[in-house]
Scaffold this active site. Structure first.
Site, mmCIF file in Angstrom:
data_model
loop_
_atom_site.group_PDB
_atom_site.id
_atom_site.type_symbol
_atom_site.label_atom_id
_atom_site.label_comp_id
_atom_site.label_asym_id
_atom_site.label_seq_id
_atom_site.Cartn_x
_atom_site.Cartn_y
_atom_site.Cartn_z
ATOM 1 N N GLU A 36 97.204 53.973 -94.717
ATOM 2 C CA GLU A 36 96.476 54.899 -93.860
ATOM 3 C C GLU A 36 97.329 55.339 -92.676
ATOM 4 O O GLU A 36 98.015 54.493 -92.100
ATOM 5 C CB GLU A 36 95.226 54.156 -93.353
ATOM 6 C CG GLU A 36 94.022 55.018 -93.306
ATOM 7 C CD GLU A 36 92.751 54.187 -93.144
ATOM 8 O OE1 GLU A 36 92.377 53.469 -94.082
ATOM 9 O OE2 GLU A 36 92.173 54.283 -92.071
ATOM 10 N N HIS A 65 88.158 57.644 -93.327
ATOM 11 C CA HIS A 65 87.746 56.421 -92.626
ATOM 12 C C HIS A 65 86.604 56.710 -91.640
ATOM 13 O O HIS A 65 86.766 56.571 -90.424
ATOM 14 C CB HIS A 65 88.942 55.772 -91.910
ATOM 15 C CG HIS A 65 88.726 54.307 -91.636
ATOM 16 N ND1 HIS A 65 89.738 53.378 -91.699
ATOM 17 C CD2 HIS A 65 87.611 53.606 -91.284
ATOM 18 C CE1 HIS A 65 89.250 52.183 -91.404
ATOM 19 N NE2 HIS A 65 87.964 52.299 -91.148
ATOM 20 N N GLY A 101 83.378 55.323 -92.180
ATOM 21 C CA GLY A 101 82.302 54.409 -92.547
ATOM 22 C C GLY A 101 81.294 54.172 -91.431
ATOM 23 O O GLY A 101 80.087 54.176 -91.648
ATOM 24 N N ARG A 154 88.800 48.086 -96.635
ATOM 25 C CA ARG A 154 90.161 48.311 -96.152
ATOM 26 C C ARG A 154 91.029 48.734 -97.341
ATOM 27 O O ARG A 154 90.931 48.147 -98.428
ATOM 28 C CB ARG A 154 90.753 47.042 -95.540
ATOM 29 C CG ARG A 154 90.213 46.696 -94.171
ATOM 30 C CD ARG A 154 90.649 47.703 -93.098
ATOM 31 N NE ARG A 154 90.147 47.325 -91.793
ATOM 32 C CZ ARG A 154 89.000 47.750 -91.250
ATOM 33 N NH1 ARG A 154 88.220 48.592 -91.892
ATOM 34 N NH2 ARG A 154 88.650 47.348 -90.037
ATOM 35 N N PHE A 206 79.728 39.705 -100.448
ATOM 36 C CA PHE A 206 78.280 39.822 -100.247
ATOM 37 C C PHE A 206 77.921 39.365 -98.840
ATOM 38 O O PHE A 206 77.094 38.485 -98.634
ATOM 39 C CB PHE A 206 77.562 39.004 -101.324
ATOM 40 C CG PHE A 206 76.217 39.567 -101.694
ATOM 41 C CD1 PHE A 206 76.072 40.885 -102.078
ATOM 42 C CD2 PHE A 206 75.086 38.766 -101.676
ATOM 43 C CE1 PHE A 206 74.833 41.406 -102.434
ATOM 44 C CE2 PHE A 206 73.844 39.268 -102.025
ATOM 45 C CZ PHE A 206 73.722 40.593 -102.403
ATOM 46 N N GLY A 207 78.588 39.967 -97.885
ATOM 47 C CA GLY A 207 78.288 39.683 -96.478
ATOM 48 C C GLY A 207 77.269 40.695 -95.978
ATOM 49 O O GLY A 207 76.478 41.234 -96.748
ATOM 50 N N ILE A 261 77.496 43.844 -94.902
ATOM 51 C CA ILE A 261 77.522 45.217 -95.432
ATOM 52 C C ILE A 261 77.226 45.203 -96.933
ATOM 53 O O ILE A 261 76.437 46.017 -97.430
ATOM 54 C CB ILE A 261 78.863 45.909 -95.096
ATOM 55 C CG1 ILE A 261 79.010 46.023 -93.570
ATOM 56 C CG2 ILE A 261 78.934 47.293 -95.744
ATOM 57 C CD1 ILE A 261 80.351 46.535 -93.073
ATOM 58 N N ARG A 286 81.424 35.565 -106.519
ATOM 59 C CA ARG A 286 81.417 34.359 -105.688
ATOM 60 C C ARG A 286 82.294 34.662 -104.490
ATOM 61 O O ARG A 286 83.152 35.529 -104.536
ATOM 62 C CB ARG A 286 81.981 33.189 -106.495
ATOM 63 C CG ARG A 286 81.118 32.898 -107.696
ATOM 64 C CD ARG A 286 81.144 31.427 -108.046
ATOM 65 N NE ARG A 286 80.220 31.198 -109.143
ATOM 66 C CZ ARG A 286 80.571 31.267 -110.428
ATOM 67 N NH1 ARG A 286 81.814 31.517 -110.764
ATOM 68 N NH2 ARG A 286 79.686 31.075 -111.370
ATOM 69 N N SER A 287 82.106 33.900 -103.433
ATOM 70 C CA SER A 287 82.740 34.308 -102.172
ATOM 71 C C SER A 287 84.178 33.821 -102.015
ATOM 72 O O SER A 287 84.698 33.839 -100.920
ATOM 73 C CB SER A 287 81.886 33.826 -101.015
ATOM 74 O OG SER A 287 81.711 32.442 -101.141
HETATM 75 C C1 DGY Z 1 85.498 48.703 -88.645
HETATM 76 O O1 DGY Z 1 84.631 48.539 -87.779
HETATM 77 O O2 DGY Z 1 86.150 47.767 -89.089
HETATM 78 C C2 DGY Z 1 85.727 50.098 -89.126
HETATM 79 O O3 DGY Z 1 86.572 50.161 -90.199
HETATM 80 C C3 DGY Z 1 86.271 50.964 -88.014
HETATM 81 O O4 DGY Z 1 85.239 51.607 -87.441
#
Ligand code: DGY
Length: 341
Positions: free
Chosen positions: A273, A291, A293, A244, A154-155, A157, A176-177
């Site tokens: 990957e 990949h 994102g 990841r 829960f950071g 992003i 929980r973290s």
């Molecule tokens: C990051 O920023 O960690 C992404 O996976 C790559 O753009």
């Protein structure tokens, strides 16, 4: 002699402007990643490098490149860098937090919607010329309203995803973290998700209609989602990973999907990957992305600007603004390097 700064991607001239007069710039002229060997050869004389996730900085590379003092990683994740080896050798390193949060959260929602509403399957069906009129039970999916979204990590992003999911009427649980990046959890100010409930990993797994992963890759998070944990999830649940690949045991995931112990998955990252598990490629209930994102023009531009700002800090004799947290906490060799600046 000005220090050599190696830039592994053809950044726009305008972005390089703030550092142009203070270093000897060597810029990759082509939009193609160098092979590990090409990278190693070019890194030999560099004091500074702006590099990507595909550039692995191992202890061996650091030993072969003794002039290297500053790494600006053009990504928020930095599992391509060996942080203990950086500390030992007093090499500074920075990342690009914040600027790709929205892009990654948007893509997470895109995967959630794509997999639960079977968008890719339905698109394929239409292109194949199989659409011969609306049918009442064609491509039935799952609605988001009232469903539980479990968020691991829960950071920044994770919270941005929660804020979006709340607008879809979802119930939000987050773990929980203990497995998350505590700093990211602590730093994630700005996004307040009123209804998000913090609970145990067990509840996060068992109650999820959708489980989405936003923890960084560390030794403690490798295979965090393994066969045992997948078994604790509902067979109607979906798994989303934009973090990841190695956080999920990909063979165990493929088996769970094949055996219908999980309804589907949306993946942007892979354990090995760029290789994608062949079983995943064969399954219709999985959406697979390469990949992307943070791949918006806005985020990518800001990532390059932030990387160059960190290099500029270093050239100005200041600690880079996004120095990795492990290095800021350092009371050993890195702190000496920082004092030297
Ligand atoms: C990051 O920023 O960690 C992404 O996976 C790559 O753009």
């Amino acid at each position: 002699m000005l220090p050599v700064a190696l830039i592994t991607w053809p950044f726009e001239a305008e972005i390089l402007e703030p550092i142009r007069d203070r270093c000897q710039l060597i810029v990759n002229p082509e939009p193609r990643f160098w092979t590990p060997n090409e990278f190693k050869l070019r890194l030999r004389d560099a004091e500074i490098v702006a590099c990507m996730l595909t550039n692995r900085i191992t202890p061996e590379i650091l030993d072969q490149c003794p002039k290297l003092r500053m790494i600006a990683n053009v990504a928020v994740g930095y599992d391509n860098l060996n942080v203990p080896a950086l500390r030992e050798r007093c090499v500074l390193a920075s990342n690009t937090p914040d600027v790709l949060t929205d892009a990654t959260a948007d893509l997470t929602m895109a995967l959630i919607l794509a997999v639960t509403r079977r968008v890719v399957e339905a698109d394929r069906f239409t292109r194949e010329g199989r659409f011969d009129g609306m049918q009442f039970d064609l491509f039935l999916g799952m609605e988001l309203q009232g469903k539980t979204l479990s968020i691991l990590g829960f950071g920044r992003i994770g919270r941005a995803v929660a804020a979006r999911a709340e607008a879809f009427g979802m119930r939000i649980l987050h773990g929980r973290s203990e497995f998350a990046d505590n700093r990211a959890d602590a730093d994630a100010s700005g996004v307040h998700v009123a209804g998000a409930l913090r609970t145990s990993l067990e509840q996060v797994l068992t109650e999820a209609d959708i489980l989405t992963i936003h923890v960084p890759l560390r030794e403690t998070t490798r295979h965090l989602i393994n066969a045992d944990r997948l078994r604790r999830m509902k067979s109607s649940a979906y798994l989303i990973n934009t973090s990841r690949g190695p956080i999920v045991d990909e063979s165990a995931l493929a088996a769970a999907l094949r055996e219908r112990r999980l309804a589907g998955a949306g993946l942007d990252v892979y354990e090995f990957e760029p290789r994608v598990h062949s079983d995943l490629l064969a399954l219709p209930n999985v959406v697979l992305l390469p990949h992307i994102g943070s791949a918006t023009r806005e985020a990518r531009r800001r990532m390059t600007e932030v990387a160059i700002a960190n290099i500029s800090d270093y050239l100005n004799g200041r600690p880079p603004r996004n120095l990795l947290p492990e290095l800021t906490r350092d009371d050993g060799p890195t702190s000496k390097e920082l004092q030297r600046l």
